[in-house]
Design an enzyme around this catalytic site. Structure first.
Site, short mmCIF file in Angstrom:
data_model
loop_
_atom_site.label_atom_id
_atom_site.label_comp_id
_atom_site.label_asym_id
_atom_site.label_seq_id
_atom_site.Cartn_x
_atom_site.Cartn_y
_atom_site.Cartn_z
N VAL A 1 30.08 35.51 48.26
CA VAL A 1 30.70 35.69 49.74
C VAL A 1 29.58 34.64 50.30
CG1 VAL A 1 30.51 37.17 51.23
CG2 VAL A 1 31.07 38.14 49.42
N TYR A 2 27.61 34.67 50.24
CA TYR A 2 27.31 33.59 51.34
C TYR A 2 27.59 32.28 51.04
CZ TYR A 2 22.78 30.95 52.07
OH TYR A 2 22.22 29.63 53.26
N ALA A 3 28.07 32.14 49.76
CA ALA A 3 28.92 30.61 49.16
C ALA A 3 29.71 30.86 50.53
CB ALA A 3 29.66 30.50 48.08
#
Length: 250
Positions: A154-156
């Protein structure tokens, strides 16, 4: 003092990459404004910036709240007379967690702090910079927005979204003389990386091994890249610049 008379605004800039960048712009003579949540860190950041001889406005607030962002930009223009440069640096890291185990509230937090804050910054900075006759905005993405890693999906995704938003907004704002670019830092001596390296030394060592230059970058090197994109790269817009020791070249 190449930025004397210019005004720089950064979100999430009371520590780490954001503060290093605010200090870099202050050294070049710009007036500096910061929007961040922690009053104690804001006060310390203001003292460091003013010690360089630069005027500084610190605003305590949440960059994911539209009223706060709108009012911050208005306050900056009221106090300094204009806004020329912006840095959307507010961000949050993901814990090392498989996608199937990530809670929905953690997903939402990551998207809000990283993507929503960038969207709101662009939405309210662009008209102010246009009114000043033009300038530039830099968004803080990541090498994770170019080469994702497992268990931080999700960070990506958030950083991919920032790069996409940067490119689309650059198309919209080009005619208004507002350039919009992004930086994509690799492993860098900011709090986010240092916390990750402390909590996950094996993964940090693996990540560092993928940097051909063989070292962690310094946050001042990232600040230099933001300054370049804002001040010097006058025919560059819609670009996502890796600052990563060669991490994304292969």
């Amino acid at each position: 003092m190449t930025l004397a008379g210019k005004v720089f605004f950064a979100t999430g800039a009371n520590s780490g990459l954001g503060l290093a960048t605010a200090l870099r712009f202050a050294r070049e003579g710009a007036a500096v404004a910061i929007l961040a949540r922690r009053a104690d860190a804001n006060a310390a950041a203001r003292a460091a910036i003013e010690a360089l001889g630069a005027p500084c406005l610190t605003i305590q607030g949440d960059a994911t709240d539209e009223a706060t962002m709108r009012d911050a930009v208005k306050r900056i223009v009221r106090q300094f007379g204009a806004l020329h440069y912006g840095f959307n640096c507010a961000g949050a890291a993901q814990s090392v967690t498989p996608l199937v185990k990530l809670r929905i509230d953690e997903y939402q937090r990551l998207m809000d702090v990283n993507v929503r804050s960038t969207f709101l910054g662009l939405k309210h900075m662009i008209p102010a910079i246009k009114a000043a006759g033009g300038g530039a905005i830099c968004n803080c993405a990541s090498t994770a927005g170019l080469i994702p890693t497992a268990q931080q999906v999700v960070y990506a995704a958030a950083k991919f979204a920032i790069i996409g938003m940067t490119r689309g907004a650059a198309l919209e704002a080009a005619a208004d003389r507002v350039r919009i670019n992004a930086i994509c830092p690799g492993a860098t001596t900011g709090e986010m990386w240092l916390d990750f390296a402390r909590d996950h030394p094996d993964r940090a060592a693996l990540a560092l091994a993928k940097h051909p230059m063989g070292r962690v970058g310094d946050k001042e090197e990232v600040a230099d890249a933001v300054l370049f994109l804002c001040r010097d790269a006058t025919f560059t817009t819609g670009h996502a610049l890796p600052v990563d020791g060669g991490r994304t070249t292969g």
